[in-house]
Motif scaffolding. Structure first.
Motif, PDB file in Angstrom:
ATOM      1  N   LEU A  69      26.441   3.232  40.447  1.00 48.09           N
ATOM      2  CA  LEU A  69      27.222   3.846  39.687  1.00 48.09           C
ATOM      3  C   LEU A  69      26.569   4.110  38.541  1.00 48.09           C
ATOM      4  N   ASP A  70      25.748   3.762  37.788  1.00 46.16           N
ATOM      5  CA  ASP A  70      24.954   4.014  36.769  1.00 46.16           C
ATOM      6  C   ASP A  70      22.929   5.048  37.432  1.00 46.16           C
ATOM      7  N   GLU A  71      23.546   4.231  38.495  1.00 47.72           N
ATOM      8  CA  GLU A  71      22.236   5.412  39.265  1.00 47.72           C
ATOM      9  C   GLU A  71      22.811   7.223  40.047  1.00 47.72           C
ATOM     10  N   ILE A  72      24.346   6.767  39.961  1.00 54.76           N
ATOM     11  CA  ILE A  72      24.535   8.264  40.097  1.00 54.76           C
ATOM     12  C   ILE A  72      25.527   9.222  39.366  1.00 54.76           C
ATOM     13  N   SER A  73      24.758  10.294  38.864  1.00 59.17           N
ATOM     14  CA  SER A  73      24.979  10.679  37.652  1.00 59.17           C
ATOM     15  C   SER A  73      26.124  12.037  38.481  1.00 59.17           C
ATOM     16  N   LEU A  74      26.915  12.798  37.421  1.00 60.65           N
ATOM     17  CA  LEU A  74      27.642  13.449  37.760  1.00 60.65           C
ATOM     18  C   LEU A  74      27.600  14.604  38.359  1.00 60.65           C
ATOM     19  N   LEU A  75      26.577  15.180  38.059  1.00 61.82           N
ATOM     20  CA  LEU A  75      25.866  16.330  39.195  1.00 61.82           C
ATOM     21  C   LEU A  75      25.273  16.198  40.050  1.00 61.82           C
ATOM     22  N   ASP A  76      24.749  14.783  40.618  1.00 65.35           N
ATOM     23  CA  ASP A  76      24.427  14.306  42.044  1.00 65.35           C
ATOM     24  C   ASP A  76      25.974  14.794  42.475  1.00 65.35           C
ATOM     25  N   ILE A  77      27.221  14.272  42.170  1.00 63.98           N
ATOM     26  CA  ILE A  77      28.509  14.486  43.564  1.00 63.98           C
ATOM     27  C   ILE A  77      28.459  15.736  43.107  1.00 63.98           C
ATOM     28  N   TYR A  78      28.548  16.490  42.117  1.00 64.02           N
ATOM     29  CA  TYR A  78      28.365  17.936  42.475  1.00 64.02           C
ATOM     30  C   TYR A  78      27.654  18.976  43.070  1.00 64.02           C
ATOM     31  N   ARG A  79      26.759  18.808  43.059  1.00 60.44           N
ATOM     32  CA  ARG A  79      25.602  19.641  43.758  1.00 60.44           C
ATOM     33  C   ARG A  79      26.090  18.849  45.489  1.00 60.44           C
ATOM     34  N   ALA A  80      26.440  17.328  46.224  1.00 61.58           N
ATOM     35  CA  ALA A  80      26.804  16.982  47.346  1.00 61.58           C
ATOM     36  C   ALA A  80      28.220  17.370  47.310  1.00 61.58           C
ATOM     37  N   LEU A  81      28.859  18.602  47.343  1.00 60.90           N
ATOM     38  CA  LEU A  81      29.945  19.186  47.299  1.00 60.90           C
ATOM     39  C   LEU A  81      29.453  20.868  47.455  1.00 60.90           C
ATOM     40  N   ASP A  82      28.097  20.772  47.862  1.00 64.48           N
ATOM     41  CA  ASP A  82      27.858  22.431  48.003  1.00 64.48           C
ATOM     42  C   ASP A  82      28.003  23.087  46.269  1.00 64.48           C
ATOM     43  N   GLU A  83      28.081  22.680  45.116  1.00 61.88           N
ATOM     44  CA  GLU A  83      28.298  23.902  44.358  1.00 61.88           C
ATOM     45  C   GLU A  83      29.971  24.040  43.887  1.00 61.88           C
ATOM     46  N   PRO A  84      30.426  23.515  44.105  1.00 64.17           N
ATOM     47  CA  PRO A  84      31.615  24.377  44.015  1.00 64.17           C
ATOM     48  C   PRO A  84      31.860  25.327  42.569  1.00 64.17           C
ATOM     49  N   GLN A  85      32.735  26.106  42.689  1.00 66.82           N
ATOM     50  CA  GLN A  85      32.741  27.703  41.620  1.00 66.82           C
ATOM     51  C   GLN A  85      33.109  26.739  40.535  1.00 66.82           C
ATOM     52  N   LEU A  86      32.598  26.506  39.774  1.00 69.67           N
ATOM     53  CA  LEU A  86      32.636  26.046  38.524  1.00 69.67           C
ATOM     54  C   LEU A  86      33.987  26.992  37.567  1.00 69.67           C
ATOM     55  N   PHE A  87      34.053  28.008  38.058  1.00 69.40           N
ATOM     56  CA  PHE A  87      34.495  29.335  36.856  1.00 69.40           C
ATOM     57  C   PHE A  87      35.555  30.116  37.354  1.00 69.40           C
ATOM     58  N   ALA A  88      37.204  30.322  36.954  1.00 73.35           N
ATOM     59  CA  ALA A  88      37.794  31.194  37.192  1.00 73.35           C
ATOM     60  C   ALA A  88      37.471  33.023  37.594  1.00 73.35           C
ATOM     61  N   LEU A  89      36.185  32.845  36.299  1.00 75.86           N
ATOM     62  CA  LEU A  89      36.578  34.303  35.796  1.00 75.86           C
ATOM     63  C   LEU A  89      35.516  34.906  36.009  1.00 75.86           C
ATOM     64  N   GLY A  90      35.070  36.156  36.643  1.00 82.19           N
ATOM     65  CA  GLY A  90      34.107  36.802  37.785  1.00 82.19           C
ATOM     66  C   GLY A  90      34.233  38.260  36.564  1.00 82.19           C
ATOM     67  N   PRO A  91      32.925  38.783  37.603  1.00 76.10           N
ATOM     68  CA  PRO A  91      32.743  40.371  37.450  1.00 76.10           C
ATOM     69  C   PRO A  91      34.208  40.453  37.882  1.00 76.10           C
ATOM     70  N   SER A  92      34.150  41.970  37.584  1.00 77.18           N
ATOM     71  CA  SER A  92      35.069  43.879  38.548  1.00 77.18           C
ATOM     72  C   SER A  92      34.128  43.865  39.665  1.00 77.18           C
TER      73      SER A  92
END
Length: 148
Positions: A69-92
């Motif tokens: 567990l200490d060798e796995i960052s939350l960023l590692d998981i985020y990247r392994a999930l193909d970097e899902p969209q972080l925010f619902a906001l976006g440009p028009s």
């Protein structure tokens, strides 16, 4: 707009997996996450490609952590999930030739780029081990009769 909860759900599952005596089957994880085993297998396959979990075949097989567990960052998981969209906001994109829309989008784009950088830096600093220790601490604070 429905939010993407894959990151939090996988963090949840992986911390639980660390506490199991053996491998976690897709069916077991699906029940825990209230989803379909096929969804679990697909998601865990992505984690496997990034070297975070591995599958064990045969009787008693299933998914196990490939690193501590200490060798796995939350960023590692985020990247392994193909970097899902972080925010619902976006440009028009209603009127791309409109100068006001361009000004608004420019300001929002810069703010979102900066916010994403801050969030990703934070995800990189936190490990699954940190989450596991936080869980253990909270569990220890519960009255004995409420502990699993």
């Amino acid at each position: 707009m429905r939010h993407d909860s894959r990151l939090s759900r996988m963090l949840h599952a992986l911390v639980h997996m660390d506490r199991l005596a053996g491998a976690a089957t897709s069916e077991m994880l699906a029940r825990m996450l209230n989803t379909n085993p096929v969804v679990v297998r697909r998601t865990m396959g992505g984690l496997r490609r990034h070297g975070l979990v591995r599958s064990e075949k045969g009787h008693g097989g299933g998914w196990v952590l490939a690193r501590t567990l200490d060798e796995i960052s939350l960023l590692d998981i985020y990247r392994a999930l193909d970097e899902p969209q972080l925010f619902a906001l976006g440009p028009s994109v209603d009127n791309p030739d409109c100068l006001v829309e361009q000004a608004v989008n420019g300001a929002l784009d810069m703010a979102l780029v900066e916010a994403k950088a801050v969030l990703l830096a934070r995800l990189e600093k936190v490990t699954l081990g940190d989450l596991g220790r936080h869980f253990t601490e909270k569990l220890g604070a519960l009255p004995r009769q409420l502990q699993p």
